[in-house]
Write a protein that holds these residues in place. Structure first.
Motif, PDB file in Angstrom:
ATOM      1  N   SER A  99       0.812  -1.213   0.000  1.00  0.00           N
ATOM      2  CA  SER A  99       0.000   0.000   0.000  1.00  0.00           C
ATOM      3  C   SER A  99       0.851   1.272   0.000  1.00  0.00           C
ATOM      4  CB  SER A  99      -0.944   0.007   1.206  1.00  0.00           C
ATOM      5  OG  SER A  99      -0.220  -0.113   2.420  1.00  0.00           O
ATOM      6  N   GLU A 100       1.976   1.248   0.698  1.00  0.00           N
ATOM      7  CA  GLU A 100       2.846   2.425   0.743  1.00  0.00           C
ATOM      8  C   GLU A 100       3.415   2.731  -0.640  1.00  0.00           C
ATOM      9  OE1 GLU A 100       7.004   3.902   2.888  1.00  0.00           O
ATOM     10  OE2 GLU A 100       5.912   2.167   3.675  1.00  0.00           O
ATOM     11  N   SER A 101       3.805   1.677  -1.359  1.00  0.00           N
ATOM     12  CA  SER A 101       4.340   1.840  -2.708  1.00  0.00           C
ATOM     13  C   SER A 101       3.265   2.350  -3.660  1.00  0.00           C
ATOM     14  CB  SER A 101       4.898   0.509  -3.219  1.00  0.00           C
ATOM     15  OG  SER A 101       5.293   0.609  -4.564  1.00  0.00           O
ATOM     16  N   ILE A 102       2.055   1.830  -3.529  1.00  0.00           N
ATOM     17  CA  ILE A 102       0.944   2.252  -4.390  1.00  0.00           C
ATOM     18  C   ILE A 102       0.646   3.722  -4.176  1.00  0.00           C
ATOM     19  CG2 ILE A 102      -1.519   1.960  -4.850  1.00  0.00           C
ATOM     20  CD1 ILE A 102      -1.140  -1.020  -4.155  1.00  0.00           C
ATOM     21  N   SER A 103       0.638   4.139  -2.917  1.00  0.00           N
ATOM     22  CA  SER A 103       0.350   5.529  -2.592  1.00  0.00           C
ATOM     23  C   SER A 103       1.412   6.474  -3.151  1.00  0.00           C
ATOM     24  CB  SER A 103       0.257   5.687  -1.074  1.00  0.00           C
ATOM     25  OG  SER A 103       0.114   7.032  -0.712  1.00  0.00           O
ATOM     26  N   LYS A 104       2.649   6.008  -3.158  1.00  0.00           N
ATOM     27  CA  LYS A 104       3.760   6.866  -3.571  1.00  0.00           C
ATOM     28  C   LYS A 104       3.977   6.885  -5.076  1.00  0.00           C
ATOM     29  CE  LYS A 104       8.566   7.857  -2.303  1.00  0.00           C
ATOM     30  NZ  LYS A 104       9.693   7.465  -1.429  1.00  0.00           N
ATOM     31  N   TYR A 105       3.828   5.698  -5.736  1.00  0.00           N
ATOM     32  CA  TYR A 105       4.213   5.601  -7.139  1.00  0.00           C
ATOM     33  C   TYR A 105       3.074   5.286  -8.102  1.00  0.00           C
ATOM     34  CZ  TYR A 105       8.795   5.012  -4.899  1.00  0.00           C
ATOM     35  OH  TYR A 105       9.913   5.165  -4.133  1.00  0.00           O
ATOM     36  N   SER A 106       1.847   5.056  -7.599  1.00  0.00           N
ATOM     37  CA  SER A 106       0.720   4.560  -8.395  1.00  0.00           C
ATOM     38  C   SER A 106       0.764   3.030  -8.414  1.00  0.00           C
ATOM     39  CB  SER A 106       0.729   5.111  -9.825  1.00  0.00           C
ATOM     40  OG  SER A 106      -0.473   4.778 -10.479  1.00  0.00           O
ATOM     41  N   MET A 107      -0.291   2.415  -8.961  1.00  0.00           N
ATOM     42  CA  MET A 107      -0.413   0.967  -8.895  1.00  0.00           C
ATOM     43  C   MET A 107       0.145   0.295 -10.156  1.00  0.00           C
ATOM     44  SD  MET A 107      -3.785  -1.413  -8.392  1.00  0.00           S
ATOM     45  CE  MET A 107      -4.264  -1.341 -10.118  1.00  0.00           C
ATOM     46  N   PHE A 108       0.953  -0.765  -9.931  1.00  0.00           N
ATOM     47  CA  PHE A 108       1.471  -1.600 -11.015  1.00  0.00           C
ATOM     48  C   PHE A 108       1.158  -3.048 -10.640  1.00  0.00           C
ATOM     49  CE2 PHE A 108       3.895   2.303 -10.982  1.00  0.00           C
ATOM     50  CZ  PHE A 108       3.944   2.648 -12.322  1.00  0.00           C
ATOM     51  N   GLN A 109       0.264  -3.663 -11.407  1.00  0.00           N
ATOM     52  CA  GLN A 109      -0.328  -4.940 -11.002  1.00  0.00           C
ATOM     53  C   GLN A 109       0.117  -6.112 -11.867  1.00  0.00           C
ATOM     54  OE1 GLN A 109      -4.637  -5.277  -9.762  1.00  0.00           O
ATOM     55  NE2 GLN A 109      -4.778  -6.351 -11.735  1.00  0.00           N
ATOM     56  N   GLU A 110       0.268  -7.263 -11.200  1.00  0.00           N
ATOM     57  CA  GLU A 110       0.487  -8.547 -11.864  1.00  0.00           C
ATOM     58  C   GLU A 110      -0.604  -9.500 -11.397  1.00  0.00           C
ATOM     59  OE1 GLU A 110       2.421  -9.806 -14.072  1.00  0.00           O
ATOM     60  OE2 GLU A 110       4.231  -8.588 -14.233  1.00  0.00           O
ATOM     61  N   THR A 111      -0.796 -10.605 -12.132  1.00  0.00           N
ATOM     62  CA  THR A 111      -1.745 -11.633 -11.708  1.00  0.00           C
ATOM     63  C   THR A 111      -0.999 -12.944 -11.478  1.00  0.00           C
ATOM     64  OG1 THR A 111      -2.268 -12.301 -13.981  1.00  0.00           O
ATOM     65  CG2 THR A 111      -3.644 -10.588 -12.982  1.00  0.00           C
ATOM     66  N   LEU A 112      -1.535 -13.750 -10.582  1.00  0.00           N
ATOM     67  CA  LEU A 112      -0.948 -15.052 -10.273  1.00  0.00           C
ATOM     68  C   LEU A 112      -2.041 -16.100 -10.261  1.00  0.00           C
ATOM     69  CD1 LEU A 112       1.419 -16.861  -9.279  1.00  0.00           C
ATOM     70  CD2 LEU A 112       0.750 -16.232  -6.945  1.00  0.00           C
ATOM     71  N   LYS A 113      -1.822 -17.166 -11.024  1.00  0.00           N
ATOM     72  CA  LYS A 113      -2.783 -18.262 -11.063  1.00  0.00           C
ATOM     73  C   LYS A 113      -2.463 -19.251  -9.948  1.00  0.00           C
ATOM     74  CE  LYS A 113      -4.000 -19.788 -15.072  1.00  0.00           C
ATOM     75  NZ  LYS A 113      -4.020 -20.474 -16.388  1.00  0.00           N
ATOM     76  N   VAL A 114      -3.501 -19.674  -9.223  1.00  0.00           N
ATOM     77  CA  VAL A 114      -3.342 -20.640  -8.146  1.00  0.00           C
ATOM     78  C   VAL A 114      -2.791 -21.947  -8.720  1.00  0.00           C
ATOM     79  CG1 VAL A 114      -4.523 -22.018  -6.403  1.00  0.00           C
ATOM     80  CG2 VAL A 114      -5.203 -19.639  -6.779  1.00  0.00           C
ATOM     81  N   GLN A 115      -1.741 -22.472  -8.092  1.00  0.00           N
ATOM     82  CA  GLN A 115      -1.147 -23.725  -8.546  1.00  0.00           C
ATOM     83  C   GLN A 115      -1.162 -24.742  -7.417  1.00  0.00           C
ATOM     84  OE1 GLN A 115       2.504 -23.443 -10.941  1.00  0.00           O
ATOM     85  NE2 GLN A 115       2.328 -21.213 -10.763  1.00  0.00           N
ATOM     86  N   LYS A 116      -1.458 -25.993  -7.781  1.00  0.00           N
ATOM     87  CA  LYS A 116      -1.531 -27.062  -6.806  1.00  0.00           C
ATOM     88  C   LYS A 116      -0.162 -27.301  -6.188  1.00  0.00           C
ATOM     89  CE  LYS A 116      -3.093 -31.867  -6.369  1.00  0.00           C
ATOM     90  NZ  LYS A 116      -3.558 -33.058  -7.106  1.00  0.00           N
ATOM     91  N   ASP A 117      -0.139 -27.599  -4.896  1.00  0.00           N
ATOM     92  CA  ASP A 117       1.085 -27.911  -4.151  1.00  0.00           C
ATOM     93  C   ASP A 117       2.049 -26.733  -4.045  1.00  0.00           C
ATOM     94  OD1 ASP A 117       0.195 -30.530  -3.811  1.00  0.00           O
ATOM     95  OD2 ASP A 117       1.144 -31.204  -5.667  1.00  0.00           O
ATOM     96  N   LYS A 118       1.557 -25.501  -4.249  1.00  0.00           N
ATOM     97  CA  LYS A 118       2.404 -24.327  -4.083  1.00  0.00           C
ATOM     98  C   LYS A 118       1.745 -23.335  -3.137  1.00  0.00           C
ATOM     99  CE  LYS A 118       5.343 -24.315  -8.146  1.00  0.00           C
ATOM    100  NZ  LYS A 118       5.979 -23.481  -9.196  1.00  0.00           N
ATOM    101  N   ASP A 119       2.559 -22.642  -2.361  1.00  0.00           N
ATOM    102  CA  ASP A 119       2.066 -21.642  -1.418  1.00  0.00           C
ATOM    103  C   ASP A 119       1.762 -20.363  -2.205  1.00  0.00           C
ATOM    104  OD1 ASP A 119       1.756 -19.607   0.482  1.00  0.00           O
ATOM    105  OD2 ASP A 119       3.074 -20.609   1.904  1.00  0.00           O
ATOM    106  N   THR A 120       0.499 -20.127  -2.483  1.00  0.00           N
ATOM    107  CA  THR A 120       0.094 -18.990  -3.313  1.00  0.00           C
ATOM    108  C   THR A 120       0.503 -17.662  -2.695  1.00  0.00           C
ATOM    109  OG1 THR A 120      -1.803 -20.258  -4.114  1.00  0.00           O
ATOM    110  CG2 THR A 120      -1.846 -17.893  -4.484  1.00  0.00           C
ATOM    111  N   GLN A 121       0.331 -17.544  -1.384  1.00  0.00           N
ATOM    112  CA  GLN A 121       0.684 -16.299  -0.703  1.00  0.00           C
ATOM    113  C   GLN A 121       2.179 -16.010  -0.842  1.00  0.00           C
ATOM    114  OE1 GLN A 121      -1.364 -14.210   1.339  1.00  0.00           O
ATOM    115  NE2 GLN A 121      -3.153 -15.268   0.547  1.00  0.00           N
ATOM    116  N   GLU A 122       2.993 -17.045  -0.637  1.00  0.00           N
ATOM    117  CA  GLU A 122       4.445 -16.878  -0.747  1.00  0.00           C
ATOM    118  C   GLU A 122       4.848 -16.531  -2.174  1.00  0.00           C
ATOM    119  OE1 GLU A 122       8.410 -19.663  -0.341  1.00  0.00           O
ATOM    120  OE2 GLU A 122       6.786 -19.977   1.109  1.00  0.00           O
ATOM    121  N   GLU A 123       4.228 -17.219  -3.151  1.00  0.00           N
ATOM    122  CA  GLU A 123       4.524 -16.952  -4.559  1.00  0.00           C
ATOM    123  C   GLU A 123       4.154 -15.506  -4.919  1.00  0.00           C
ATOM    124  OE1 GLU A 123       5.530 -19.223  -7.257  1.00  0.00           O
ATOM    125  OE2 GLU A 123       6.287 -20.374  -5.568  1.00  0.00           O
ATOM    126  N   ALA A 124       3.019 -15.043  -4.416  1.00  0.00           N
ATOM    127  CA  ALA A 124       2.563 -13.691  -4.728  1.00  0.00           C
ATOM    128  C   ALA A 124       3.487 -12.638  -4.119  1.00  0.00           C
ATOM    129  CB  ALA A 124       1.136 -13.493  -4.224  1.00  0.00           C
TER     130      ALA A 124
END
Length: 319
Positions: free
Chosen positions: A220-245
């Motif tokens: 949120s701090e980066s978004i507030s300072k520089y604007s938003m730059f977004q990527e998407t991540l597809k959920v994958q089996k046997d992988k920690d989605t939060q960690e990957e993101a």
């Protein structure tokens, strides 16, 4: 200054240029050396030197110990150029295959060094068991991978360094005592660069069909300072989605370089204090290059703005 071959012949008075460098991503320190050699001038002593010979470089204390890996003799120029590496070269080239289950990184390091014939100095104690598979990996990848896994659990940052011919694992970023680079004393140049061109401060998580799951990882701090730059991540089996993101988030890229009067203690894996118009505070040395020519010792340091673990990914056993 002394430059000894096989800890015997001193060729320091024949040396015309010397460069010693290192980087946190390799663990190997490299010595480039040029010295006078003539088969015509009888005042220039003949030097017995070949690949595989050991080079010892002293400036009061031992600064470098390594073996010659490249040799070039130029008769017309009456000079010899050599490239030598410390034993970091060995662990970057020699491979092994192992499976570790609940093993301590410090024990893994001792086992790998025993297999490779590498002497051991001080090894950082983690008391943190790790499990992974190393299939045809270099000794460096195995040891650094083991400490990377420990870092995920204890947040301590580790680095492989060689002292003489001994492998040491230190807690990276140790501050060098009584070394301050100051523009009014010993700092001759500094360059600071910042870029947000590759910034990623939001990751939107989607399912296998591309539908938004409702999960967002953001800065949120980066978004507030520089604007938003977004990527998407597809959920994958046997992988920690939060960690990957979280791993996909990218901060502004900061680059720093300083040129100063040389101090052999300033080398990759350690930190120092810098004071000038571009830098003020503690900075971490990512890579270093020391040049000795005409009696002048100058160093160029590439800086990190935070103490970062040099990560080496490992393979986990599938369940």
């Amino acid at each position: 200054m002394r430059v000894l071959i096989n800890n015997g012949t001193d060729i320091a008075n024949l040396v015309t240029s010397l460069n010693l460098s290192g980087d946190t991503k390799t663990a190997a320190r490299k010595l480039n050396l040029t010295f006078i050699q003539s088969d015509v001038d009888l005042n220039v002593p003949a030097v017995d030197l070949d690949c595989g010979y050991t080079i010892f470089f002293y400036d009061d204390d031992l600064i470098f110990q390594g073996n010659v890996y490249e040799l070039e003799k130029d008769r017309a120029k009456s000079e010899v150029k050599i490239v030598a590496y410390d034993n970091g070269f060995v662990i970057n080239r020699s491979k092994t295959s192992r499976k570790f289950t609940g093993a301590l990184p410090e024990d893994i390091t001792r086992s790998i060094c025993s297999e490779m014939g590498i002497k051991i100095g001080n090894i950082a104690v983690t008391n943190t068991p790790v499990s992974f598979i190393a299939h045809s990996k270099t000794a460096y990848q195995v040891i650094q991978g083991a400490y990377t896994e420990a870092n995920k659990k204890n947040n301590k940052i580790y680095q492989i360094v060689f002292v003489g011919d001994e492998l040491n694992v230190i807690e990276k970023g140790t501050l060098i005592d009584n070394l301050v680079l100051d523009s009014s004393i010993n700092l001759t140049d500094s360059i600071y660069k910042k870029s947000i061109q590759d910034l990623v401060n939001m990751v939107r998580i989607v399912d296998s069909e591309g539908n938004f799951t409702g999960e967002i990882i953001s800065d949120s701090e980066s978004i507030s300072k520089y604007s938003m730059f977004q990527e998407t991540l597809k959920v994958q089996k046997d992988k920690d989605t939060q960690e990957e993101a979280r791993a996909m988030l990218k901060k502004p890229e900061l680059e720093g370089t300083v040129v100063a009067l040389g101090d052999w203690r300033a080398k990759s894996g350690y930190s120092l204090i810098i004071r000038d118009s571009n830098f003020n505070g503690q900075f971490w040395i990512k890579s270093d290059s020391h040049t000795l020519r005409g009696g002048l010792h100058e160093m160029k340091l590439t800086l990190e703005f935070e103490n970062l673990m040099t990560e080496e990914k490992v393979e986990k056993e599938k369940t």
